[in-house]
Design an enzyme around this catalytic site. Structure first.
Site, PDB file in Angstrom:
ATOM      1  N   ASP A   1      78.749 -13.923 -25.657  1.00 44.03           N
ATOM      2  CA  ASP A   1      79.414 -12.874 -24.884  1.00 44.03           C
ATOM      3  C   ASP A   1      79.906 -13.406 -23.543  1.00 44.03           C
ATOM      4  O   ASP A   1      80.354 -12.628 -22.702  1.00 44.03           O
ATOM      5  CB  ASP A   1      78.486 -11.667 -24.687  1.00 44.03           C
ATOM      6  CG  ASP A   1      77.248 -12.002 -23.855  1.00 44.03           C
ATOM      7  OD1 ASP A   1      77.049 -13.189 -23.509  1.00 44.03           O
ATOM      8  OD2 ASP A   1      76.470 -11.073 -23.546  1.00 44.03           O
TER       9      ASP A   1
ATOM     10  N   VAL B   1      78.374 -14.479 -21.086  1.00 40.37           N
ATOM     11  CA  VAL B   1      77.512 -14.071 -19.972  1.00 40.37           C
ATOM     12  C   VAL B   1      76.193 -14.803 -20.157  1.00 40.37           C
ATOM     13  O   VAL B   1      75.605 -14.760 -21.235  1.00 40.37           O
ATOM     14  CB  VAL B   1      77.284 -12.541 -19.963  1.00 40.37           C
ATOM     15  CG1 VAL B   1      76.235 -12.153 -18.948  1.00 40.37           C
ATOM     16  CG2 VAL B   1      78.597 -11.816 -19.678  1.00 40.37           C
TER      17      VAL B   1
ATOM     18  N   TRP C   1      76.060  -9.237 -28.543  1.00 39.87           N
ATOM     19  CA  TRP C   1      75.716 -10.184 -29.610  1.00 39.87           C
ATOM     20  C   TRP C   1      76.821 -11.203 -29.875  1.00 39.87           C
ATOM     21  O   TRP C   1      76.632 -12.112 -30.662  1.00 39.87           O
ATOM     22  CB  TRP C   1      75.353  -9.445 -30.899  1.00 39.87           C
ATOM     23  CG  TRP C   1      76.494  -8.708 -31.537  1.00 39.87           C
ATOM     24  CD1 TRP C   1      77.362  -9.216 -32.483  1.00 39.87           C
ATOM     25  CD2 TRP C   1      76.923  -7.375 -31.301  1.00 39.87           C
ATOM     26  NE1 TRP C   1      78.296  -8.257 -32.830  1.00 39.87           N
ATOM     27  CE2 TRP C   1      78.041  -7.125 -32.123  1.00 39.87           C
ATOM     28  CE3 TRP C   1      76.469  -6.349 -30.463  1.00 39.87           C
ATOM     29  CZ2 TRP C   1      78.717  -5.900 -32.127  1.00 39.87           C
ATOM     30  CZ3 TRP C   1      77.151  -5.126 -30.479  1.00 39.87           C
ATOM     31  CH2 TRP C   1      78.248  -4.923 -31.302  1.00 39.87           C
TER      32      TRP C   1
ATOM     33  N   HIS D   1      80.225   2.081 -22.073  1.00 34.13           N
ATOM     34  CA  HIS D   1      80.446   0.922 -22.940  1.00 34.13           C
ATOM     35  C   HIS D   1      81.940   0.537 -22.979  1.00 34.13           C
ATOM     36  O   HIS D   1      82.291  -0.635 -22.783  1.00 34.13           O
ATOM     37  CB  HIS D   1      79.929   1.288 -24.346  1.00 34.13           C
ATOM     38  CG  HIS D   1      80.155   0.267 -25.401  1.00 34.13           C
ATOM     39  ND1 HIS D   1      79.129  -0.520 -25.900  1.00 34.13           N
ATOM     40  CD2 HIS D   1      81.253  -0.098 -26.097  1.00 34.13           C
ATOM     41  CE1 HIS D   1      79.605  -1.324 -26.838  1.00 34.13           C
ATOM     42  NE2 HIS D   1      80.896  -1.085 -26.988  1.00 34.13           N
ATOM     43  N   GLU D   2      82.807   1.526 -23.198  1.00 34.53           N
ATOM     44  CA  GLU D   2      84.245   1.216 -23.329  1.00 34.53           C
ATOM     45  C   GLU D   2      84.829   0.727 -22.002  1.00 34.53           C
ATOM     46  O   GLU D   2      85.679  -0.167 -21.992  1.00 34.53           O
ATOM     47  CB  GLU D   2      85.021   2.437 -23.830  1.00 34.53           C
ATOM     48  CG  GLU D   2      84.574   2.999 -25.183  1.00 34.53           C
ATOM     49  CD  GLU D   2      84.543   1.984 -26.308  1.00 34.53           C
ATOM     50  OE1 GLU D   2      85.174   0.918 -26.186  1.00 34.53           O
ATOM     51  OE2 GLU D   2      83.856   2.251 -27.312  1.00 34.53           O
TER      52      GLU D   2
ATOM     53  N   ASP E   1      72.836   6.580 -27.307  1.00 32.46           N
ATOM     54  CA  ASP E   1      73.003   6.797 -25.866  1.00 32.46           C
ATOM     55  C   ASP E   1      71.684   6.705 -25.099  1.00 32.46           C
ATOM     56  O   ASP E   1      71.615   6.122 -24.010  1.00 32.46           O
ATOM     57  CB  ASP E   1      73.638   8.165 -25.609  1.00 32.46           C
ATOM     58  CG  ASP E   1      75.156   8.125 -25.768  1.00 32.46           C
ATOM     59  OD1 ASP E   1      75.659   7.200 -26.438  1.00 32.46           O
ATOM     60  OD2 ASP E   1      75.836   9.017 -25.231  1.00 32.46           O
TER      61      ASP E   1
HETATM   62 ZN    ZN Z   1      82.242  -2.057 -27.991  1.00 32.37          ZN
END
Ligand code: ZN
Lengths: 109, 364
Positions: free
Chosen positions: B241, B243, B230, B218-219, B282
């Site tokens: 986002d 996208v 979102w 994610h990072e 996760d």
């Molecule tokens: Zn984040």
């Protein structure tokens, strides 16, 4: 100076998992919080009346919003953002016991 | 409660002292905003199809992991670090076993980004390294509102040049924070990602439900310019986002939602909560989309082109060994991109870099 007014000076983070139907629970920022993917909101009440709110940022790093806080009544806190970075809001302190600070649940949860 | 007036005088004095700092931060933030805007314009060209990703092979980004530990437990093992690198390589190549759990309706959107990661083999001086730095700190934890972990002066570890390495700091974070990133276009000396040790990799000190290494996935998505799925507008439906193939959704999802989860009239399929850029556990996230892949690769042809250039220079030429050494053990490109494609890309990248530089100097 009001002896009944609970001391809220310090930096507090939201322990949302401990909230009840009526209260929002906060602990000091160095409390051993459970890991949370959603960064916790926080509030830092400085003794000089300045205030910093932490809101989750787009890079997962809490973003700081600077404002001021003032006690209205014994248990009522008014937070304002003179630089226009947010709407003012009120908090009602329910209790401060050790490292647990509880507010009435409201718009800031 | 102490009354305010007692603080008035020292505060005023302090304010004067901090004024130049304030001005500097303001200027920096204006430069940052200009940078972000230029980066967004470049990403938009790719999103709208005006430009296409030039690279057809994989790229492997060199990583340096700074383990900043206060206890022996926080000094995570090499094995735990290797497990994280392997997870990144699976997740970014859509080679993660759980990709099969993506709902059938979104299977066609699952993207192999062609981006890989490896622990650096050369340090900034060109000497051999295992890509792991271990630093003992007197700090029991690092707070979420400074970047202390990123500097030896504040009990952390200094970054390696962030235009040649992806810096990952692993430490104990305060406030239950799992990690945070820095978008491209920010200050070079704090560029990289910070990950809580108990959410790094899938063994050793990891703790459920953040025990599968997805925090780093994610990072690094943010580091390659991805936004939250979102759109970072709280619970609203107006956030974007940037996208196109990710559905509009309300707020972030947490825990393990069940399909479909509807918000913002996005039925019948609802939120793409199994995307790495949501806030699910996760075990609940397992895909990037094609649109997200394009955005990350646009980033590698724009603001993070410094990771591509040494690889382009390496391809084919007799100088490749020398250049490779000069690139600090750097990134590797493989695959079947033609020499002409690569030369063309190099020209584009240089053009973008010049444009970005003029943005910075122009706003100073
Ligand atoms: Zn984040």
């Amino acid at each position: 100076m009001n002896e009944e007014a609970p001391d809220i000076v310090g930096a507090w983070l939201h322990a949302y998992e401990e909230d009840t139907d009526t209260t929002a629970v906060y602990h000091p920022e160095d409390y051993p919080f459970r890991p949370s993917r959603r960064p916790r909101r926080g509030m830092d009440f400085h003794a000089d009346g300045t205030f910093v709110e932490w809101v989750p940022g787009p890079d997962d790093r809490p973003r700081e919003v600077a404002g001021r806080w003032a006690r209205q009544e014994t248990d009522r806190i008014r937070v304002t953002f003179p630089e226009g970075q947010g709407e003012p809001f009120d908090l009602t302190v329910v209790s401060r016991e050790g490292d647990t600070l509880s507010f009435a649940r409201g718009e800031r949860q | 409660m102490i009354d305010e007036p007692e603080f008035t005088e020292p505060l005023a004095r302090e304010l004067c002292g901090t004024m130049p700092v304030h001005r500097r931060l303001l200027n920096e933030s204006m430069a940052y905003r200009a940078q972000r805007s230029a980066i967004e314009n470049q990403a938009t060209q790719y999103r709208l199809g005006g430009r296409r990703i030039s690279r057809s092979g994989t790229i492997s980004i060199p990583v340096v992991v700074h383990v900043v530990h206060n206890t022996d437990e926080q000094n995570i093992s090499d094995g735990q670090i290797y497990s994280q690198i392997e997870i990144l390589n699976q997740d970014f190549r859509a080679a993660n076993p759980d990709v099969t759990q993506v709902p059938p309706v979104w299977q066609p959107l699952v993207a192999d980004t062609m981006i890989e990661f490896h622990l650096a083999t050369r340090n900034p001086n060109g000497d051999p390294t295992d890509g792991i730095i271990r630093v003992r700190t007197t700090r029991s934890s690092f707070s979420h509102h400074d970047d202390a972990v990123k500097s030896s002066a504040t009990g952390g570890a200094d970054p390696w040049p962030s235009d040649q390495y992806l810096n990952m700091w692993v430490c104990q974070l305060r406030g239950g924070l799992l990690g945070y990133a820095q978008f491209p276009g920010g200050p070079p000396d704090t560029d990289g990602v910070v990950i809580r040790h108990s959410a790094f990799g899938n063994m050793g000190t990891v703790a459920q439900p953040f025990h599968l290494g997805r925090t780093a996935t994610h990072e690094v998505g943010h580091w390659l310019n991805l936004y939250h799925i979102w759109g970072d507008d709280g619970q609203g439906c107006s956030g974007d986002d940037k996208v196109a193939d990710t559905p509009n959704q309300g707020g972030g999802n947490t825990g393990m939602p069940t399909f479909p989860h509807i918000s913002c009239n996005n039925g019948p399929n609802g939120d793409m909560f199994m995307n790495y850029m949501d806030y699910t556990d996760d075990a609940g996230m397992m895909m990037f989309t094609t649109g997200q892949s394009t955005r990350m690769n646009a980033c590698l042809e724009g603001p993070r082109a410094s990771f591509l250039i040494p690889q382009l220079a390496r391809v084919g030429g007799p100088e490749e060994r020398t250049v490779a050494a000069a690139s600090a053990g750097g990134p590797r490109v493989s695959g079947n991109g033609s020499q002409r494609e690569l030369e063309q890309l190099l020209q584009e990248v240089l053009k973008d870099t010049r444009a970005a530089l003029s943005v910075i100097s122009g706003s100073r």
